[in-house]
Design a protein around this motif. Structure first.
Motif, short mmCIF file in Angstrom:
data_model
loop_
_atom_site.label_atom_id
_atom_site.label_comp_id
_atom_site.label_asym_id
_atom_site.label_seq_id
_atom_site.Cartn_x
_atom_site.Cartn_y
_atom_site.Cartn_z
N ILE A 1 70.31 -24.28 -16.76
CA ILE A 1 71.73 -24.43 -17.10
C ILE A 1 72.09 -25.91 -17.18
CG2 ILE A 1 74.09 -24.04 -16.27
CD1 ILE A 1 73.04 -21.35 -15.09
N HIS A 2 71.60 -26.70 -16.23
CA HIS A 2 71.85 -28.14 -16.22
C HIS A 2 71.35 -28.78 -17.51
CE1 HIS A 2 70.78 -32.34 -15.32
NE2 HIS A 2 71.88 -32.33 -14.59
N ASP A 3 70.11 -28.45 -17.89
CA ASP A 3 69.53 -29.01 -19.12
C ASP A 3 70.33 -28.60 -20.35
OD1 ASP A 3 67.60 -30.12 -17.51
OD2 ASP A 3 66.04 -28.65 -18.04
N LEU A 4 70.78 -27.35 -20.38
CA LEU A 4 71.58 -26.87 -21.50
C LEU A 4 72.89 -27.64 -21.60
CD1 LEU A 4 72.11 -24.76 -23.77
CD2 LEU A 4 73.15 -23.33 -21.99
N ILE A 5 73.56 -27.81 -20.49
CA ILE A 5 74.84 -28.53 -20.48
C ILE A 5 74.62 -29.98 -20.89
CG2 ILE A 5 76.71 -29.37 -19.00
CD1 ILE A 5 76.44 -26.73 -17.41
N MET A 6 73.56 -30.61 -20.37
CA MET A 6 73.26 -32.01 -20.76
C MET A 6 73.00 -32.10 -22.26
SD MET A 6 73.40 -34.22 -18.25
CE MET A 6 72.33 -35.60 -18.64
N ARG A 7 72.22 -31.16 -22.79
CA ARG A 7 71.89 -31.18 -24.22
C ARG A 7 73.14 -30.99 -25.07
NH1 ARG A 7 68.00 -27.74 -24.09
NH2 ARG A 7 69.11 -25.91 -24.83
N VAL A 8 73.97 -30.03 -24.70
CA VAL A 8 75.20 -29.78 -25.46
C VAL A 8 76.12 -30.99 -25.41
CG1 VAL A 8 77.31 -28.38 -25.51
CG2 VAL A 8 75.09 -27.26 -25.25
N SER A 9 76.25 -31.60 -24.23
CA SER A 9 77.14 -32.77 -24.13
C SER A 9 76.61 -33.93 -24.95
CB SER A 9 77.33 -33.19 -22.66
OG SER A 9 76.17 -33.79 -22.15
N GLN A 10 75.28 -34.09 -25.02
CA GLN A 10 74.70 -35.15 -25.85
C GLN A 10 74.90 -34.85 -27.34
OE1 GLN A 10 70.69 -35.35 -24.41
NE2 GLN A 10 71.21 -36.73 -22.72
N GLU A 11 74.71 -33.59 -27.72
CA GLU A 11 74.89 -33.21 -29.13
C GLU A 11 76.33 -33.38 -29.58
OE1 GLU A 11 73.29 -29.27 -29.57
OE2 GLU A 11 71.23 -29.93 -29.23
N LEU A 12 77.26 -33.24 -28.64
CA LEU A 12 78.67 -33.44 -28.96
C LEU A 12 79.05 -34.92 -28.91
CD1 LEU A 12 80.28 -30.46 -26.99
CD2 LEU A 12 79.98 -30.65 -29.47
N GLY A 13 78.09 -35.75 -28.52
CA GLY A 13 78.34 -37.19 -28.47
C GLY A 13 79.20 -37.62 -27.30
N LEU A 14 79.22 -36.83 -26.25
CA LEU A 14 80.07 -37.14 -25.10
C LEU A 14 79.47 -38.22 -24.20
CD1 LEU A 14 81.17 -33.52 -24.12
CD2 LEU A 14 82.43 -35.19 -25.48
N ASN A 15 78.15 -38.39 -24.25
CA ASN A 15 77.46 -39.40 -23.45
C ASN A 15 77.86 -39.36 -21.98
OD1 ASN A 15 76.04 -40.39 -25.69
ND2 ASN A 15 77.81 -41.65 -26.27
N LEU A 16 77.91 -38.16 -21.42
CA LEU A 16 78.26 -38.00 -20.02
C LEU A 16 77.04 -38.23 -19.14
CD1 LEU A 16 80.42 -34.75 -20.29
CD2 LEU A 16 81.24 -37.09 -20.08
N LYS B 1 76.52 -37.58 -13.09
CA LYS B 1 77.69 -37.58 -12.18
C LYS B 1 78.94 -37.09 -12.90
CE LYS B 1 75.40 -39.65 -8.81
NZ LYS B 1 74.07 -39.20 -9.11
N ASP B 2 79.12 -37.52 -14.15
CA ASP B 2 80.26 -37.04 -14.94
C ASP B 2 80.22 -35.52 -15.08
OD1 ASP B 2 81.17 -39.65 -15.35
OD2 ASP B 2 80.05 -39.85 -17.23
N LEU B 3 79.02 -35.00 -15.36
CA LEU B 3 78.87 -33.55 -15.51
C LEU B 3 79.18 -32.82 -14.21
CD1 LEU B 3 75.75 -33.19 -17.79
CD2 LEU B 3 78.12 -32.66 -18.35
#
Length: 130
Positions: free
Chosen positions: A15-30, A33-35
């Motif tokens: 789940i962590h990897d999925l959220i990181m990947r989605v946030s990167q694909e959306l260009g959020l650069n979180l 810690k931000d997540l």
């Protein structure tokens, strides 16, 4: 118990990897810690509203039910913390069955408490009736 923890850890990692990947694909650069702020903030506030609504309804009937749920939750955390501590320190064996029987112990003692409470209630009611 070890297998259970490893399975849960694997699910959380996926789940962590999925959220990181989605946030990167959306260009959020979180950052990680931000997540944590966003994910646990969201989970926490949603859970708070659910628990608050449930406890308000339960409070109309009995505070005992709220006390039971709170104690059960704290005990669940303590039981798993002890099992994990046994694994880390090598003192005792980390077993899922130990966690289950610990919870059953609480349920048994709580059921006994309720039985005594009901008997006392009817005894008082019977004595007032005379």
């Amino acid at each position: 118990m070890k297998e259970f923890i490893l399975t849960v850890a694997d699910i959380v990692n996926r789940i962590h990897d999925l959220i990181m990947r989605v946030s990167q694909e959306l260009g959020l650069n979180l950052t990680d810690k931000d997540l944590h702020i966003w994910v646990f903030g969201t989970i926490g506030i949603v859970l708070f509203f659910i628990v608050h609504m449930m406890f308000k309804k339960l409070a109309k009937y009995s505070v005992i039910s709220i006390s039971f749920i709170y104690t059960f939750t704290v005990l669940l955390v303590v039981v798993f913390a002890i099992e994990i501590q046994q694994k880390i320190t090598g003192r005792g064996e980390m077993e899922f069955d130990d966690a289950v029987i610990s919870i059953w112990g609480y349920l048994l003692f709580f059921a006994s408490y309720l039985v005594i409470k009901v008997i006392a209630y009817y005894f008082k009611k019977f004595r007032r009736g005379k």
